[in-house]
Design an enzyme around this catalytic site. Structure first.
Site, short mmCIF file in Angstrom:
data_model
loop_
_atom_site.label_atom_id
_atom_site.label_comp_id
_atom_site.label_asym_id
_atom_site.label_seq_id
_atom_site.Cartn_x
_atom_site.Cartn_y
_atom_site.Cartn_z
N GLU A 79 -9.79 -2.03 5.01
CA GLU A 79 -10.47 -1.75 6.27
C GLU A 79 -11.70 -2.65 6.43
O GLU A 79 -12.16 -3.26 5.45
CB GLU A 79 -10.90 -0.27 6.30
N ASN A 106 -7.75 -3.11 14.04
CA ASN A 106 -9.14 -3.33 13.64
C ASN A 106 -9.27 -4.48 12.64
O ASN A 106 -10.31 -4.65 12.01
CB ASN A 106 -9.74 -2.04 13.03
N HIS A 112 -7.45 -4.88 9.85
CA HIS A 112 -7.11 -4.63 8.45
C HIS A 112 -5.81 -5.34 8.06
O HIS A 112 -4.93 -5.56 8.89
CB HIS A 112 -7.09 -3.13 8.11
N ASP A 170 0.81 -1.22 0.00
CA ASP A 170 0.00 0.00 0.00
C ASP A 170 0.84 1.28 0.00
O ASP A 170 2.06 1.24 0.21
CB ASP A 170 -0.97 0.00 1.20
C1 F6R Z 1 1.13 -1.33 6.07
C2 F6R Z 1 0.10 -2.36 6.27
C3 F6R Z 1 -0.76 -2.31 7.50
C4 F6R Z 1 0.05 -2.58 8.76
C5 F6R Z 1 -0.84 -2.52 9.99
C6 F6R Z 1 -0.04 -2.75 11.27
O1 F6R Z 1 1.80 -1.55 4.87
O2 F6R Z 1 -0.05 -3.21 5.45
O3 F6R Z 1 -1.78 -3.27 7.37
O4 F6R Z 1 0.66 -3.84 8.66
O5 F6R Z 1 -1.46 -1.29 10.06
O6 F6R Z 1 0.85 -1.70 11.44
P1 F6R Z 1 2.01 -1.73 12.55
O7 F6R Z 1 2.96 -2.80 12.12
O8 F6R Z 1 2.63 -0.38 12.52
O9 F6R Z 1 1.35 -2.07 13.83
#
Ligand code: F6R
Length: 242
Positions: free
Chosen positions: A143, A136, A138, A67
């Site tokens: 989302e 959450n 994702h 992303d």
């Molecule tokens: C970012 C991504 C998100 C993160 C998720 C957890 O490229 O794919 O799904 O993996 O938001 O983020 P952290 O590792 O910062 O807790």
């Protein structure tokens, strides 16, 4: 779904980097799906260390990140392109042309999504996709409520994600509200998936991922249907599992 329980963040990162290195070494060309955020930083540092110790080369590796924020270019320290350059690509021998992220400042975002999806297809399948886990549920920036048949697309970030990611920005208002993300279907087409989760704040999400029902309201639950997925969790993240 295979579950690997490790002690802490360091062990999680070591476990993951060993897998990635072994698989790269065993293959002529390796397509690796990558995530950003705090979770994979230790993994990336281990890959850099292994490269410096000449244990692995990334010359034959092609990467696709999940992303990118819409509106942030490569020179913006909060863009995921900048993060990946800083945390991994600038320190290894990957061909920069092989390190792909969606372009968050493309003039035609819809076309950019289509082109990104097409590029993955042209390259062949993603051999191994690394995932983090949103509090959450994702994965990527898919989302809650995202269709399981979604492809790379533009998405609105929900309040929980903006709040969680505001720790990287000076002001919460600076967090972009939209992103490009690989879709759930694109992720599920990877041959293999390793999801990493560390820390107490991920425990509830890990419980729902492993023990909850498969529902679009909790996107990561779709992984229960993937034939080759490993969830690597440390003690704190595993603390609510039965
Ligand atoms: C970012 C991504 C998100 C993160 C998720 C957890 O490229 O794919 O799904 O993996 O938001 O983020 P952290 O590792 O910062 O807790």
């Amino acid at each position: 779904m295979k579950i690997v329980k490790v002690k802490d963040y360091q062990e999680m990162s070591e476990w993951a980097s060993k897998q990635v290195i072994d698989k790269i070494k065993a293959s002529d060309q390796f397509v690796l799906g990558l995530a950003t955020g705090s979770t994979p930083e230790g993994l990336y540092q281990n890959l850099i260390d292994a490269y410096k110790e000449q244990e692995v080369s990334f010359k034959n590796v092609i990467t696709f990140n999940l992303d990118e924020y819409i509106g942030l270019g490569a020179d913006n320290p909060n863009s995921y392109r900048y993060f990946m350059d800083e945390k991994l690509f600038n320190h290894i021998d990957i061909d920069p042309k092989h390190a792909h992220l969606p372009n968050g400042v493309a003039t035609d975002i819809e076309q950019e999504c289509k082109d990104y999806e097409a590029l993955i297809k042209e390259t062949g399948e993603i051999d191994l996709q690394i995932l983090g886990l949103g509090v959450n549920g994702h994965i990527g920036f898919n989302e809650p409520g995202t269709s399981f048949s979604s492809r790379t697309q533009m998405t609105d970030l929900v309040e929980a994600t903006i709040e969680a990611n505001s720790r990287f920005f000076d002001h919460k208002e600076d967090v972009p509200t939209q992103a490009i993300t690989m879709g759930i279907k694109s992720i599920m087409e990877s041959n293999e998936i390793i999801l990493l989760a560390s820390g107490e704040n991920k425990a509830e999400a890990v419980k729902q991922l492993v023990e909850g029902e498969v529902t679009e309201d909790f996107p990561a639950s779709v992984l229960q249907k993937h034939p080759q997925v490993t969830i690597v969790i440390d003690e704190a993240a595993a603390s609510l599992l039965k």
